[in-house]
Design a protein around this motif. Structure first.
Motif, PDB file in Angstrom:
ATOM      1  N   ARG A 234     103.567  77.228  52.457  1.00  0.00           N
ATOM      2  CA  ARG A 234     102.386  78.006  52.060  1.00  0.00           C
ATOM      3  C   ARG A 234     102.777  79.435  51.686  1.00  0.00           C
ATOM      4  O   ARG A 234     102.121  80.062  50.855  1.00  0.00           O
ATOM      5  CB  ARG A 234     101.373  78.016  53.220  1.00  0.00           C
ATOM      6  N   SER A 254      97.754  72.346  53.990  1.00  0.00           N
ATOM      7  CA  SER A 254      96.663  73.138  54.574  1.00  0.00           C
ATOM      8  C   SER A 254      96.537  72.892  56.067  1.00  0.00           C
ATOM      9  O   SER A 254      96.439  73.828  56.866  1.00  0.00           O
ATOM     10  CB  SER A 254      95.340  72.829  53.877  1.00  0.00           C
ATOM     11  N   TYR A 257      99.604  74.364  57.887  1.00  0.00           N
ATOM     12  CA  TYR A 257      99.576  75.830  57.940  1.00  0.00           C
ATOM     13  C   TYR A 257      98.523  76.309  58.939  1.00  0.00           C
ATOM     14  O   TYR A 257      98.780  77.221  59.736  1.00  0.00           O
ATOM     15  CB  TYR A 257      99.282  76.410  56.558  1.00  0.00           C
ATOM     16  N   ASN A 823      94.538  82.901  53.992  1.00  0.00           N
ATOM     17  CA  ASN A 823      94.614  81.471  53.716  1.00  0.00           C
ATOM     18  C   ASN A 823      93.384  80.814  54.310  1.00  0.00           C
ATOM     19  O   ASN A 823      93.175  80.864  55.540  1.00  0.00           O
ATOM     20  CB  ASN A 823      95.867  80.862  54.343  1.00  0.00           C
TER      21      ASN A 823
END
Length: 867
Positions: A234, A254, A257, A823
């Protein structure tokens, strides 16, 4: 459940009052496992008939209930199950008949836990019979019942209880397993998952959530490697991890992370540290990352070894005489907001001080060539002293690093120390000392002080004698100017006050007997030979020893007292107040720095920080307990300190002296009149009104003596020794006119951070925003740390957390800006809903700021349906 208990429960249900418009009761008893098939014929009910379904008599029983006998109560025993609802001919009757009856243990447990009464959950309870055969475990699942509506959630609940977590999120379950250890044989939680038959569900969850497929063996180490490497993509370019592709699943980036980010900001950080270290070793990440640049690695924090790689690169450059000021400053600025920074803070902050020293060097690369002593004095007290502060700060970091040994960095950091010593001792002290010795020599020879500079010996006359308010004087032994500058800055920020920092030219020699005497009331200072050698300092013919200082103060003002910090700090408030009651002049003697030097030279710099804290506390006592508003903080002398061992060129031997010494130390010599020692410069001694002559080494040279104490010295004429600080502290009371008129400027507040970016719409999962620090950290604005994240209207966090350390001191707004990358979590976002950027003070003392945002991202997030 035995037959008698079943009959009691059924009779109770049949005799219960009927709902409105109902004339009879029909109860369906489901027993798909046919546990009671052989006992049904033995059951007799008080007011109900029993019929049994066998899979081929559905029509007959439906006819019986709807046409042949519509008045009697019926128990319909159903040991069969229907694959599709349309296969159940009695479904319409069942739907209006109320809650079915079940007598099996699984049903009882499902009901006990408050779970939906469905065949699916009964099968799962049966599947986990060993697990549910515990009242305690059933109670814990019951606490999660509100979150269980699907089969997968039931599996999650079982695993959550085994893991000892209170929610059924996959994140919590996976973390609980990994933090115990990566050896499946010695991982107690994973063994529990296996023991209760949940391992298939666990690995199915892992596959769906992280993309890791456990095809051959149960390998938690490979799972951890997969999660951390996938998460790293990421913030790290994928090609930097070429060759490790089997451990990376881009579609699951996703989740991985978010998983690592949440763990990084949890209380279990040390567990992640251990896991990450194992992954680094197995994947040889240090060697891989060593091939990348500092800029490539600066934004990634999954792995602790990244700090080691960055630090190794920067230290190696410094070792090779390359100090990139901007690169170091920007890297430390970025890394210090990351969680692993605390493990390496001593190294990073040490390098930051080197960058500051190098910046100072570049600013003054032409050297020191000032033509007048008073001008050098001014430059030192407004600018040059910063180099002393940077040097002290570096060595505090270096000493801390020795307590957190790191095999990769320790030797490199010691090479860095050599560069620091070259900058500080070789360039700064020698260059400034040479310029100062040359320019000040004439005035020191003629007067013993620098003209047009406040004199140490005039302290009482200038500051105390004509003062019309009560005054407190704190005299801290060896509190040199740069330490006092730090103290004054902290007092401005932390207290409701007006603080000014000035300087005085210290009396020569700059040692305690003379410096303490200079601060006492007197018309003339003199010396007297002691019977056992050395000189005693007298004020108007009276001893200035510590036991006589109170007497000298009272002679000038009867309402005076001399106290020792170490004697009053442990007293009760009333006892302290009694000591200063009715006093107009209060001298308080404090000794931390000089006292520490008697233990070891390396204790001096830590003692400086301790001295600052003790003096700040003493100021609070004076203000709060003694109602003092005017406080003067000063010293008897400063000091010189260098870490590296001195060479013979840094020392001068008294064997070359032409004359007899009366008293001498590392940095001064008092000799008989007419002495002319080589390699020493003459300094006028006590205005020339004695039978002795005084001399000092040039620059930072020491006089050879037996014993230790070469690194920490005082007594000479260097700026570090001779510039005596004078802090004038004026406390401003809340009820004063001055406070009312200038409240906004006086009240101490943390600096605030605000959003600078104008766009309020987010269209990417990864994005950056700009922020700015409204005010510079200064007199009444103190630094603050802020956490920033996005949340929905219900307060649920939907992004990772960024951190801003708002401690910028620049008056230029552009230099007080920050850029943070966020994020978003792998969630579904509604572009019609309002989301909030939350800016919250890390200390929790300020109200959070909330900025409205729209998140417009086309994403679909599936529920976990791994079974």
């Amino acid at each position: 459940m035995d037959a008698e208990k079943i009959i009691q429960d059924l009779n109770r249900r049949f005799t219960a009052p009927l709902p409105e418009f109902y004339k009879r009761r029909v109860i369906f008893w489901y027993d798909e496992d046919r546990e009671f098939e052989n006992q049904i014929d033995e059951i007799s009910l008080n007011d109900a008939k029993i019929v049994k379904l066998n899979g081929s008599n559905c029509f007959a029983i439906k006819k019986l209930l709807l046409m042949d006998d519509t008045a009697s109560n019926y128990l319909v025993y159903c040991p069969v199950s229907f694959e599709h609802p349309e296969d159940n001919w009695l479904l319409n009757i069942e739907l209006y008949s109320g809650e079915p009856f079940r007598a099996d243990l699984n049903t009882i447990w499902v009901d006990e836990m408050g779970l939906p009464a469905s065949q699916m959950f009964r099968k799962q309870v049966k599947q986990y019979h060993k697990f549910f055969n515990s009242k305690d475990r059933r109670t814990k699942v019951a606490a999660m019942a509100g979150s269980i509506s699907m089969s997968a959630q039931m599996h999650l609940a079982v695993m959550a209880v085994i893991c000892g977590v209170k929610d059924i999120s996959p994140n919590s379950i996976i973390r609980a397993v990994l933090k115990v250890g990566l050896d499946v044989e010695n991982n107690a939680i994973y063994r529990g998952i296996v023991n209760y038959g949940a391992q298939a569900a666990f690995w199915a969850l892992i596959a769906q959530a992280t993309g890791y497929k456990n095809t051959e063996e149960q390998n938690l180490a490979q799972l951890a490697t997969h999660i951390l490497l996938t998460a790293a993509t990421r913030t790290l370019r994928r090609e930097y991890l070429n060759g490790l592709d089997s451990f990376i699943s881009t579609p699951h980036q996703s989740f991985c992370y978010d998983f690592v980010s949440d763990w990084l900001h949890s209380d279990d950080l040390h567990d992640l540290y251990k896991v990450a270290r194992i992954v680094e070793t197995e994947a040889r990440l240090y060697q891989r990352f060593s091939k990348l640049s500092v800029e490539d690695l600066r934004d990634t924090e999954c792995f602790p070894c990244i700090n080691e790689v960055i630090l190794t690169k920067m230290m190696t450059e410094i070792k090779d005489q390359i100090i990139q000021v901007d690169v170091i400053a920007q890297t430390v600025e970025k890394r210090r907001t990351m969680v692993w920074y605390a493990f390496m803070s001593s190294y990073y902050e040490g390098l930051l001080q080197i960058a500051k020293m190098q910046a100072f060097f570049l600013e003054h690369s032409a050297g020191f060539h000032t033509a007048k002593a008073k001008d050098i004095w001014k430059e030192y007290t407004t600018d040059y002293y910063r180099m002393d502060s940077y040097y002290r700060a570096f060595h505090l970091c270096f000493q801390r690093s020795l307590k957190v040994s790191n095999d990769l960095l320790d030797d490199l950091f010691k090479h860095v120390v050599e560069k620091v010593e070259a900058l500080y001792s070789g360039w700064y002290l020698n260059g400034l000392g040479s310029n100062w010795s040359d320019i000040a020599a004439e005035e020191l020879k003629k007067h013993g002080y620098i003209e047009e500079v406040n004199r140490h010996t005039a302290f009482y006359l200038s500051n105390i004698q004509h003062c019309d308010t009560r005054v407190f004087v704190i005299i801290s032994d060896a509190l040199r100017y740069e330490v006092a500058a730090s103290l004054s800055e902290q007092l401005r920020r932390e207290t409701q006050s007006k603080v000014t920092l000035d300087s005085m030219c210290g009396i020569f020699p700059t040692i305690t007997p003379y410096g303490m005497a200079a601060l006492l009331p007197h018309k003339k200072l003199s010396v007297q030979a002691r019977p056992n050698g050395g000189l005693a300092v007298l004020a108007d013919g009276q001893s200035t020893e510590s036991t006589n200082r109170g007497k000298l103060l009272r002679a000038a003002n009867p309402a005076s007292v001399a106290l020792q910090y170490r004697n009053i700090i442990g007293l009760k408030r009333a006892d302290r107040q009694a000591l200063i009651k009715g006093m107009e002049v209060v001298y308080i003697y404090h000794d931390k720095i000089d006292e520490a030097s008697h233990t070891s030279d390396s204790s001096v710099f830590p003692a400086c920080d301790e001295a600052i804290e003790e003096i700040k506390n003493l100021v609070r006592i004076i203000v709060n307990e003694f109602s003092g508003t005017r406080i003067l903080i000063t010293a008897d002398h400063g000091f010189l300190y260098t870490y590296s061992p001195l060479t013979e060129d840094d020392k001068v031997s008294k064997n070359s002296w032409n004359g007899k010494e009366v008293d001498y130390g590392r940095r001064y010599a008092i000799m008989e009149k007419d002495a002319q020692p080589e390699y020493l410069m003459p300094v006028q001694f006590l205005d020339g009104r004695t039978d002795y002559a005084a001399f000092a080494p040039r620059e930072n040279v020491r006089i050879k003596m037996n014993g230790g104490g070469l690194n920490f010295v005082h007594g000479g004429i260097s700026l570090q020794e001779m510039v005596v600080p004078l802090i004038d502290y004026h406390y401003i009371r809340t009820d004063s006119r001055e406070y009312q008129r200038n409240r906004a400027k006086i009240d101490t507040k943390p600096v605030e951070v605000s959003l600078l970016s104008a766009n309020r719409k987010i269209s990417n999962m990864i994005f950056s925003l700009n922020f700015y620090q409204k005010d510079a950290v200064g007199d009444n604005r103190e630094k603050a740390n802020y956490l920033l994240y996005f949340a929905d209207s219900a307060g649920k966090v939907v992004s990772d957390t960024a951190r801003i350390i708002a401690d910028k001191t620049s008056d230029t707004a552009q230099e007080r800006t920050f850029r943070c990358t966020f994020n978003l979590k792998s969630l579904s976002f509604d572009n019609k809903e309002i989301y909030y950027l939350v800016i919250t003070d890390e200390s929790g003392l300020q109200l959070p700021q909330r900025e409205e945002f729209q998140i417009d991202i086309a994403s679909e997030v599936d529920e976990f349906k791994f079974f």
